[in-house]
Motif scaffolding. Sequence first.
Motif, short mmCIF file in Angstrom:
data_model
loop_
_atom_site.label_atom_id
_atom_site.label_comp_id
_atom_site.label_asym_id
_atom_site.label_seq_id
_atom_site.Cartn_x
_atom_site.Cartn_y
_atom_site.Cartn_z
N SER A 195 46.25 40.70 44.45
CA SER A 195 45.01 40.64 45.54
C SER A 195 44.29 41.95 46.01
CB SER A 195 45.47 39.65 46.88
OG SER A 195 46.41 40.52 47.47
N SER A 196 45.26 43.06 45.87
CA SER A 196 44.26 44.21 46.03
C SER A 196 43.49 44.65 44.91
CB SER A 196 45.25 45.23 46.31
OG SER A 196 46.59 44.89 46.15
N LYS A 197 43.61 44.20 43.76
CA LYS A 197 42.84 44.42 42.58
C LYS A 197 41.55 43.78 42.59
CE LYS A 197 42.25 46.31 38.31
NZ LYS A 197 42.30 47.88 38.18
N PHE A 233 40.49 41.87 45.27
CA PHE A 233 39.49 42.25 46.44
C PHE A 233 38.71 43.36 46.31
CE2 PHE A 233 39.35 43.99 50.90
CZ PHE A 233 38.35 43.02 51.25
N SER A 234 39.28 44.44 45.55
CA SER A 234 38.47 45.46 45.23
C SER A 234 37.32 45.24 44.35
CB SER A 234 39.39 46.51 44.53
OG SER A 234 38.77 47.38 43.95
N ILE A 235 37.49 44.19 43.46
CA ILE A 235 36.34 43.75 42.58
C ILE A 235 35.39 42.98 43.58
CG2 ILE A 235 35.75 41.93 40.75
CD1 ILE A 235 38.43 42.51 39.34
N LEU A 241 34.82 43.66 46.75
CA LEU A 241 34.22 44.59 47.62
C LEU A 241 33.18 45.38 46.89
CD1 LEU A 241 34.75 45.17 50.66
CD2 LEU A 241 36.60 46.78 49.86
#
Lengths: 238, 180
Positions: free
Chosen positions: B29-31, B33-35, B37
């Motif tokens: 999810s952090s990857k 989410f980074s996309i 954002l």
Amino acid sequence: MTSGEQSQGRRPQDEILAGEYVLGVLSLEARRAVEQRIANDRAFARIVERWQADLASFNEDYEDVAPSQAIFGRIETRLFGPARVAPSSWGLWNSALFWRRLSFATTAVAVAAVVYASGVIPRPQGYAPLVAELSSTDSQINLLASYDAGNGRLRIVPVAAGGREEKSLELWLVPGSGKTLSLGVFEPDQTGEFVIPADLRRNLTEGATLAVSLEPLGGSPTGVATGPVIASGAVRRP
Amino acid sequence: MQSNEIAALVNRVAMGDRKAFASLYNATSSKLFSICLRILKDRADAEEALQEIYVRVWQRSRTFAVDTGSPLAWLAAIARNHAIDILRARKPVTEDLDDAYDLADDGTLDPEQQVANADEGRRIDRCMEELDSVHARAVRRAYVEGLSYLELAEELKVPLNTVRTWLRRSLLKLRECMER
């Protein structure tokens, strides 16, 4: 691998359009049009997939950023409803569509059996069973029915739609925790019965999941599902 | 987490395994989410998008087949596609599919070659180096930030048609280089 007759000599325009789609520079309208084409033109879809794989190394530029803690809970609520204690009700066992199809299939075979029994069609000689392959246009599973007129038994085994000589359906057990286990491949000429090896039986309990995936002929070469999962469902008391 | 571990999780998700879904979310999810954002540039919008993306991951996991490629690339494509859709809906750009692809003559490329999966990352990096550095940066920014032709033109201070020609020509050059 064959490239299919459609892709003999790709047009540079298609390469550009597919590349533009993957880059993301197109308008919403153009994106929808491209997606329409992806759905209908396998050769074009492959060009898009290739750009996606080629440009995936740009994903390195996205550095991890953690989302808020609450997000996963909201996703679960959207997918599974607010009651978090309720067991998963997804998949084959609870799929109304599957049961409708199955009952349709059973009815079709029953009709066929009645036709034979009523003598409209002459009874076949010897013990060769009657068979019917029950299919629908949008399913990856066909049901192979065979009826033994000698003893009145009808059995139904799922088979991969399309090319049974190329694909197998494999049954998997996903225990409550731990590794996914292969229970074997559906053989069209068998009864559809699986004998669970003694050492795996403790895993087949309420809360485990059974699933069927489409695999190369003979089953997954790697021991994990390699093809799409066609159906799955949680094991529970009826 | 290794690519094959993520692939195994996606497969378990396809089998309706909710614990695997939670693990997959934790691992990726952090990857994703980074996309969101980076493309949407707004935290609330990005979190909204992330929810929809994981709903789709759950729903589409059955279509993921291990041999079609990297599971992270598959997840990233779902995320990028959704984020870019939102961006384009928010800020419509006029872009016509029937635009003349003037740089492409009527010729055809060779029939598709089967490309080995493993080397693709390195090969694209090498091919990017063969492009004019300004063009290469435009290609990469378009991808990473989801910029439209118009936004690229504004940022690079060149006419829209010029930037479009750069990008299309770059795509053809990349494809040609990748097939060498």
